[in-house]
Design a protein around this motif. Structure first.
Motif, mmCIF file in Angstrom:
data_model
loop_
_atom_site.group_PDB
_atom_site.id
_atom_site.type_symbol
_atom_site.label_atom_id
_atom_site.label_comp_id
_atom_site.label_asym_id
_atom_site.label_seq_id
_atom_site.Cartn_x
_atom_site.Cartn_y
_atom_site.Cartn_z
ATOM 1 N N PRO A 1 22.978 -1.554 5.072
ATOM 2 C CA PRO A 1 23.510 -2.096 6.188
ATOM 3 C C PRO A 1 23.343 -3.873 5.181
ATOM 4 O O PRO A 1 22.694 -3.613 4.665
ATOM 5 N N VAL A 2 24.437 -4.165 5.760
ATOM 6 C CA VAL A 2 25.149 -5.807 4.942
ATOM 7 C C VAL A 2 25.383 -6.963 6.111
ATOM 8 O O VAL A 2 25.983 -6.437 6.825
ATOM 9 N N PRO A 3 24.593 -7.559 5.839
ATOM 10 C CA PRO A 3 25.296 -8.477 6.786
ATOM 11 C C PRO A 3 26.581 -8.376 6.953
ATOM 12 O O PRO A 3 27.216 -9.279 5.489
ATOM 13 N N ALA A 4 27.050 -8.739 8.570
ATOM 14 C CA ALA A 4 28.385 -9.369 8.112
ATOM 15 C C ALA A 4 29.249 -10.106 9.733
ATOM 16 O O ALA A 4 30.625 -10.047 9.398
ATOM 17 N N GLY A 5 28.316 -10.779 10.055
ATOM 18 C CA GLY A 5 28.865 -11.725 11.086
ATOM 19 C C GLY A 5 29.947 -12.924 10.690
ATOM 20 O O GLY A 5 30.804 -12.677 11.382
ATOM 21 N N ASP A 6 30.008 -13.727 9.545
ATOM 22 C CA ASP A 6 30.308 -14.869 9.511
ATOM 23 C C ASP A 6 32.023 -13.980 8.485
ATOM 24 O O ASP A 6 32.734 -15.129 9.554
ATOM 25 N N TRP A 7 31.665 -12.898 8.993
ATOM 26 C CA TRP A 7 33.313 -12.402 8.885
ATOM 27 C C TRP A 7 34.207 -12.227 9.951
ATOM 28 O O TRP A 7 35.747 -12.673 10.419
#
Length: 469
Positions: free
Chosen positions: A18-24
């Protein structure tokens, strides 16, 4: 963004990260996760609740038929990667350092200390190495690559380079090898004979050139001379790979560089951007992090402009997602003027304090190389299988644990920034692949919907050339 997955041990054990990606998607970083399986070439997007569901299923010992279980089944790779057995007799790349002297004084040169050394590689030594390297009895592969580079400026030892190019091409053709040949130069020494040899032997020239006049003259000098020689190559039907070294002086000008190449150097097809390793200038974690952040911000814009202009603009880190590898490189035979062999052309001068640690062989009196297999094995263990820092990192099967020569340059806290850079450029490369392949607008709406739980599965198998449109 952390490289560890300790709070998702079930997914981590399954090779799913799992890699944070909300900023995308214009959301808080941890509002959306890219759940990535590098060995399955697949990823999905999930909310925190969706991620918890996947983790719950991953912790179970039996396959679940619930929706999260069906998704996880597509993310878990069919087979575990096998740890390779590295063999010093089976390497397919030869780097040749014909000399150490140089007619430039580049501000960031890693080999500057060697330039007063007038040693030359005798052709007789090079011929012995080529006879052994291009030999069907040595290995099953018929694909080999030879690179002539520095060291110093290899064009100053053109007699050896020419003889090596012509002999290697003749021998490879006679025996049935597919041989690629590269020649990296600062572009200051060029004549008609050199052009003829390069073209006749299908050599790919690489020119270290900063593209912009003020930057070239600041960091390397001789802008107009190198520019004219690049024009000569292009006019002669050669297509040199342009290799700018990226420093703090030009990291914010990558788009300008591509614009300049497109407008003034028609025929240039490839540009390899090389972020410099400079522990003297980039000497704190804060400075190095800013440099890498600036590079990433500008790299993808420059790459996209290049695609529109017919120029492949890339850096190695940006292409990591195209391959799965347990090691950054397969290693090489780097033949230096005194006949010794090191693992990397970046550590090729006996006066380098790291030379002894990188040297693992030499040409013997019988004309064949002999290897210290213990030294070779120790060097090759710098990989994703053995580095503790790699064990829970989503990028490990792409960067292969990182470059050993780079690790020898930076102290641990700076090397941490190198890894952070690798993770972030890998993350953005993956996200851009998905954006290129998917309906970006629909995906954006999906993850921003109230109650979003999990997306469908996206393949990451497409090459990084297909970045966002």
């Amino acid at each position: 963004m952390s490289a560890t997955n300790s709070i998702w041990p079930g997914l981590s054990r399954a090779g799913v990260y799992p890699v944070p990606a909300g900023d995308w998607f214009g959301l808080p970083e941890h509002a959306v996760f890219m759940v990535y399986s590098p060995l399955a070439y697949n990823l999905i997007f999930a909310s925190p609740d969706g991620l918890d569901s996947l983790e719950t299923v991953a912790l179970k010992s039996t396959h679940s038929r619930e929706p999260a279980g069906e998704v996880l089944k597509q993310l878990i790779q069919a087979t575990e990667p096998q740890k390779p057995v590295y063999d010093p007799d089976k390497i397919t790349k030869l780097s040749v350092i014909p000399n150490y002297d140089c007619n430039f004084s580049c501000s960031y040169c890693y080999a500057a200390g060697s330039h007063s050394d007038q040693s030359r590689l005798p052709f007789s030594v090079l011929k012995d190495m080529l006879d052994w390297f291009i030999d069907p009895q040595r290995l099953a592969s018929r694909d080999l690559f030879i690179s002539f580079l520095g060291g110093g400026e290899p064009a100053l030892a053109w007699d050896v380079v020419r003889a090596g190019i012509e002999y290697a091409r003749k021998r490879s053709r006679a025996i049935g090898f597919r041989l690629g040949i590269g020649f990296t130069t600062n572009g200051s020494v060029l004549n008609q004979q050199m052009l003829d040899v390069l073209k006749a032997n299908f050599v790919t020239p690489g020119v270290s050139f900063e593209v912009l006049e003020d930057v070239q003259n600041l960091q390397r000098g001789n802008y107009r001379l190198v520019r004219e020689n690049i024009f000569r190559m292009l006019d002669y039907g050669l297509h040199p790979l342009i290799k700018p070294n990226i420093t703090s002086a030009n990291v914010s000008r990558l788009v300008e560089m591509v614009e300049h190449l497109s407008g003034h150097f028609p025929g240039v097809r490839q540009v390899k951007l090389q972020p410099v390793d400079d522990p003297q200038q980039l000497d704190t974690p804060e400075i190095l992090r800013k440099f890498y952040n600036d590079f990433i911000d500008n790299y993808f814009r420059a790459r996209e402009l290049g695609l529109k202009s017919g120029i492949d603009v890339y850096c190695l880190n940006g292409l990591f997602t195209d391959v799965i590898s347990g090691r950054f490189c397969e290693g090489e035979y780097c033949l230096v003027p005194d006949g010794r062999i090191t693992l990397c052309h970046r550590v090729s001068w006996p006066g380098d304090p790291d030379f002894g640690g990188f040297c693992y062989g030499c040409l013997s009196a019988n004309g064949k190389p002999s290897f210290d297999e213990t030294a070779f094995s120790s060097l090759m263990k710098y990989d994703a299988f053995n580095r503790e820092a790699c064990q829970n990192c989503f990028a490990k099967w792409h960067c292969g644990g990182g470059c050993l020569a780079q690790a020898s340059v930076y102290r641990p806290e700076l090397l941490d920034e190198v890894c952070r850079f690798t993770r972030e450029i890998t993350r953005q490369s993956l996200l851009r692949k998905v954006k290129s392949a998917a309906d970006a607008e629909k995906l954006q709406c999906l993850v921003q919907e109230p109650g979003f739980w999990m997306s469908g599965v996206f393949s990451t198998a497409a090459p990084a050339y297909e970045t966002n449109q």
